[in-house]
Design a protein around this motif. Sequence first.
Motif, PDB file in Angstrom:
ATOM      1  N   UNK A  42       0.905  -1.317  -0.058  1.00 54.18           N
ATOM      2  CA  UNK A  42       0.113  -0.112   0.047  1.00 54.18           C
ATOM      3  C   UNK A  42       0.825   1.227  -0.046  1.00 54.18           C
ATOM      4  N   UNK A  43       2.053   1.106   0.564  1.00 56.49           N
ATOM      5  CA  UNK A  43       2.702   2.593   0.724  1.00 56.49           C
ATOM      6  C   UNK A  43       4.291   2.288   0.480  1.00 56.49           C
ATOM      7  N   UNK A  44       4.677   1.255   0.156  1.00 53.55           N
ATOM      8  CA  UNK A  44       6.039   1.079  -0.036  1.00 53.55           C
ATOM      9  C   UNK A  44       6.865   1.433  -1.442  1.00 53.55           C
ATOM     10  N   UNK A  45       5.733   2.152  -2.104  1.00 50.36           N
ATOM     11  CA  UNK A  45       6.224   2.352  -3.621  1.00 50.36           C
ATOM     12  C   UNK A  45       7.379   3.400  -3.572  1.00 50.36           C
ATOM     13  N   UNK A  46       8.328   3.443  -4.682  1.00 51.11           N
ATOM     14  CA  UNK A  46       9.131   4.800  -4.848  1.00 51.11           C
ATOM     15  C   UNK A  46       8.182   5.852  -5.172  1.00 51.11           C
ATOM     16  N   UNK A  47       8.920   7.082  -4.761  1.00 48.43           N
ATOM     17  CA  UNK A  47       8.350   8.293  -5.162  1.00 48.43           C
ATOM     18  C   UNK A  47       9.550   9.222  -5.765  1.00 48.43           C
ATOM     19  N   UNK A  48       8.917  10.251  -6.742  1.00 50.79           N
ATOM     20  CA  UNK A  48       9.775  11.190  -7.333  1.00 50.79           C
ATOM     21  C   UNK A  48       9.144  12.597  -7.034  1.00 50.79           C
ATOM     22  N   UNK A  55      -0.182  11.586  -3.096  1.00 49.15           N
ATOM     23  CA  UNK A  55       0.951  10.716  -3.107  1.00 49.15           C
ATOM     24  C   UNK A  55       1.729  10.736  -1.875  1.00 49.15           C
ATOM     25  N   UNK A  56       1.895  12.020  -1.626  1.00 49.49           N
ATOM     26  CA  UNK A  56       3.075  12.008  -0.108  1.00 49.49           C
ATOM     27  C   UNK A  56       2.313  11.487   1.218  1.00 49.49           C
ATOM     28  N   UNK A  57       0.924  11.465   1.140  1.00 50.57           N
ATOM     29  CA  UNK A  57       0.404  10.801   2.473  1.00 50.57           C
ATOM     30  C   UNK A  57       0.498   9.234   2.342  1.00 50.57           C
ATOM     31  N   UNK A  58       0.479   8.964   1.235  1.00 49.63           N
ATOM     32  CA  UNK A  58       0.347   7.373   0.964  1.00 49.63           C
ATOM     33  C   UNK A  58       2.062   6.797   0.853  1.00 49.63           C
ATOM     34  N   UNK A  59       2.803   7.585   0.915  1.00 48.66           N
ATOM     35  CA  UNK A  59       4.214   7.036   0.663  1.00 48.66           C
ATOM     36  C   UNK A  59       4.919   6.847   2.095  1.00 48.66           C
ATOM     37  N   UNK A  60       5.385   5.651   2.572  1.00 51.39           N
ATOM     38  CA  UNK A  60       6.189   5.623   3.762  1.00 51.39           C
ATOM     39  C   UNK A  60       7.480   6.156   3.427  1.00 51.39           C
ATOM     40  N   UNK A  61       8.057   6.263   2.497  1.00 46.27           N
ATOM     41  CA  UNK A  61       9.170   6.955   2.157  1.00 46.27           C
ATOM     42  C   UNK A  61       9.276   8.631   2.645  1.00 46.27           C
ATOM     43  N   UNK A  62       8.082   9.070   1.962  1.00 49.52           N
ATOM     44  CA  UNK A  62       7.979  10.709   2.430  1.00 49.52           C
ATOM     45  C   UNK A  62       7.655  10.898   3.727  1.00 49.52           C
ATOM     46  N   UNK A  63       6.666   9.993   4.497  1.00 47.95           N
ATOM     47  CA  UNK A  63       6.136  10.421   5.577  1.00 47.95           C
ATOM     48  C   UNK A  63       7.186  10.153   6.697  1.00 47.95           C
ATOM     49  N   UNK A  64       8.330   8.964   6.363  1.00 47.54           N
ATOM     50  CA  UNK A  64       9.335   8.728   7.264  1.00 47.54           C
ATOM     51  C   UNK A  64      10.046   9.990   7.026  1.00 47.54           C
ATOM     52  N   UNK A  65      10.535  10.620   6.213  1.00 45.96           N
ATOM     53  CA  UNK A  65      11.476  11.638   6.235  1.00 45.96           C
ATOM     54  C   UNK A  65      10.710  12.869   6.899  1.00 45.96           C
ATOM     55  N   UNK A  66       9.544  13.080   6.723  1.00 44.72           N
ATOM     56  CA  UNK A  66       8.799  14.073   7.323  1.00 44.72           C
ATOM     57  C   UNK A  66       9.023  14.184   8.886  1.00 44.72           C
ATOM     58  N   UNK A  67       8.491  12.657   9.483  1.00 44.21           N
ATOM     59  CA  UNK A  67       8.813  12.493  10.878  1.00 44.21           C
ATOM     60  C   UNK A  67      10.277  13.126  11.203  1.00 44.21           C
ATOM     61  N   UNK A  68      11.206  12.502  10.388  1.00 42.85           N
ATOM     62  CA  UNK A  68      12.696  12.796  10.907  1.00 42.85           C
ATOM     63  C   UNK A  68      12.893  14.292  10.696  1.00 42.85           C
TER      64      UNK A  68
END
Length: 191
Positions: A42-48, A55-68
């Motif tokens: 559901x959320x492990x896809x790559x993002x560009x 797309x940001x809300x559905x991205x593990x990569x993006x939200x992980x970076x936001x929390x950091x």
Amino acid sequence: MIATHAPIECVKSLQDKHPDRFANLDSIREITVAQSKAPYEHSGQGVTRPLNAVGAQMSTRYVTAVQLVDRLVLMDQFNATNLDRDALWSLTDKIDCVRNKDFDDKGKWYTRLTVEFEDGSELVEESPNSRTIADPLPNEGIQSKWSMLADTVMHSHRRDQIEACVLSLERQADITDLTRLLEAEVQNPIS
């Protein structure tokens, strides 16, 4: 989205336990988010870049970076200005999501987050579930989250009035006051 909650909570836990390690985010070499089938698919896809709010809300990569970077993930983090920050994209590029089939037997939302630093050290945090699934918020937690979210879209006076109406709902003769408070416009935190 539920699939991104456990990675956010893993990062928050590591930040709380090791604040000194997260003071300089440039010291992070790589982050691996290993997940069971459901969250990975559901959320492990790559993002560009550029990325839209959905797309940001559905991205593990993006939200992980936001929390950091921001140490919290709220609606404001998904507005156009925040979506395009270099600091986020620098970290997003260091985050890899992988499927771990062994986690499927551990739980539907099982997640392990590993942070590897430039000095070769690692920190690891695991979460079998989003904390709200495993341990639902108590009333105080719901009030706190409501206040935090509502403050991004309305004045605190109106928020307090809505809260007072809801908390006394059983004693209200009708809900006219609550309806009036709820039907008024709110700010769009994502625009």
